[in-house]
Motif scaffolding. Sequence first.
Motif, PDB file in Angstrom:
ATOM      1  N   ALA A  93      -4.735  14.155  26.959  1.00 48.47           N
ATOM      2  CA  ALA A  93      -3.302  13.759  26.646  1.00 48.47           C
ATOM      3  C   ALA A  93      -2.363  13.096  27.594  1.00 48.47           C
ATOM      4  O   ALA A  93      -1.702  11.995  27.266  1.00 48.47           O
ATOM      5  CB  ALA A  93      -2.686  14.797  25.904  1.00 48.47           C
ATOM      6  N   SER A  94      -2.674  13.496  28.771  1.00 44.50           N
ATOM      7  CA  SER A  94      -1.664  12.962  29.936  1.00 44.50           C
ATOM      8  C   SER A  94      -2.073  11.548  30.300  1.00 44.50           C
ATOM      9  O   SER A  94      -1.344  10.759  30.771  1.00 44.50           O
ATOM     10  CB  SER A  94      -1.812  14.056  31.078  1.00 44.50           C
ATOM     11  N   THR A  95      -3.413  11.135  30.197  1.00 43.84           N
ATOM     12  CA  THR A  95      -3.686  10.151  30.358  1.00 43.84           C
ATOM     13  C   THR A  95      -4.054   9.014  29.241  1.00 43.84           C
ATOM     14  O   THR A  95      -4.196   7.764  29.418  1.00 43.84           O
ATOM     15  CB  THR A  95      -5.125   9.925  31.145  1.00 43.84           C
ATOM     16  N   HIS A  96      -3.707   9.609  27.949  1.00 45.53           N
ATOM     17  CA  HIS A  96      -3.835   8.677  26.796  1.00 45.53           C
ATOM     18  C   HIS A  96      -2.745   8.955  25.995  1.00 45.53           C
ATOM     19  O   HIS A  96      -2.544   9.447  24.991  1.00 45.53           O
ATOM     20  CB  HIS A  96      -5.162   8.833  25.997  1.00 45.53           C
ATOM     21  N   SER A  97      -1.524   8.431  26.455  1.00 46.20           N
ATOM     22  CA  SER A  97      -0.179   8.532  25.878  1.00 46.20           C
ATOM     23  C   SER A  97      -0.129   8.232  24.085  1.00 46.20           C
ATOM     24  O   SER A  97      -0.718   7.370  23.995  1.00 46.20           O
ATOM     25  CB  SER A  97       0.866   7.796  26.452  1.00 46.20           C
ATOM     26  N   GLY A  98       0.373   9.195  23.512  1.00 42.57           N
ATOM     27  CA  GLY A  98       0.500   8.990  22.033  1.00 42.57           C
ATOM     28  C   GLY A  98      -0.731   9.357  21.536  1.00 42.57           C
ATOM     29  O   GLY A  98      -0.924   9.128  20.242  1.00 42.57           O
ATOM     30  N   SER A  99      -1.793   9.849  22.062  1.00 47.66           N
ATOM     31  CA  SER A  99      -3.180  10.231  21.465  1.00 47.66           C
ATOM     32  C   SER A  99      -2.878  11.477  20.361  1.00 47.66           C
ATOM     33  O   SER A  99      -2.100  12.306  20.491  1.00 47.66           O
ATOM     34  CB  SER A  99      -4.140  10.892  22.493  1.00 47.66           C
ATOM     35  N   THR A 100      -3.377  11.487  19.298  1.00 44.56           N
ATOM     36  CA  THR A 100      -3.392  12.341  18.280  1.00 44.56           C
ATOM     37  C   THR A 100      -4.180  13.814  18.503  1.00 44.56           C
ATOM     38  O   THR A 100      -5.202  13.447  19.440  1.00 44.56           O
ATOM     39  CB  THR A 100      -3.754  11.775  16.900  1.00 44.56           C
ATOM     40  N   ALA A 101      -4.334  14.810  17.679  1.00 42.41           N
ATOM     41  CA  ALA A 101      -4.937  15.777  18.022  1.00 42.41           C
ATOM     42  C   ALA A 101      -6.498  15.643  17.754  1.00 42.41           C
ATOM     43  O   ALA A 101      -7.288  15.634  18.545  1.00 42.41           O
ATOM     44  CB  ALA A 101      -4.478  17.174  17.130  1.00 42.41           C
TER      45      ALA A 101
END
Length: 133
Positions: A93-101
């Motif tokens: 999540a920290s390296t793929h901003s805006g990722s969904t669950a």
Amino acid sequence: VVAAGNGNQGGKAINIDQKPSYPASYPNANIIAVAAIDNSGAKASWSNYGATSVDLGAPGVNIYSTLPGNTYGSYSGTSMATPHVTGAAALYASTHSGSTAAQIKNAILGSTVPTTSLSGKCVTGGRLNVGGF
């Protein structure tokens, strides 16, 4: 991210596809259920499993951790394996901003390393591989 569980009172692993253990057995799409493996990749004998209920394995045997009283020690359990996967989710999540669950879960499950001891015992048949996503 939830622990698959540590078997019954006798310490024997349970197939949670047949005998549910919650929260790992909930069918929610946002759950990642984790079994415990040792440092050689073997599923811990007491770690619950399930070809459709448990998603992957992660280190959960003799994990060095903090303890009450400002000390440290080694513990084993699916509750020791689960934080490894939680950390992987946070890292993704920290390296793929805006990722969904769903995207985070797919990245984690899609990058597992096939592991003989987990074949037929979990959805992916593999162990956590943080370097794979």
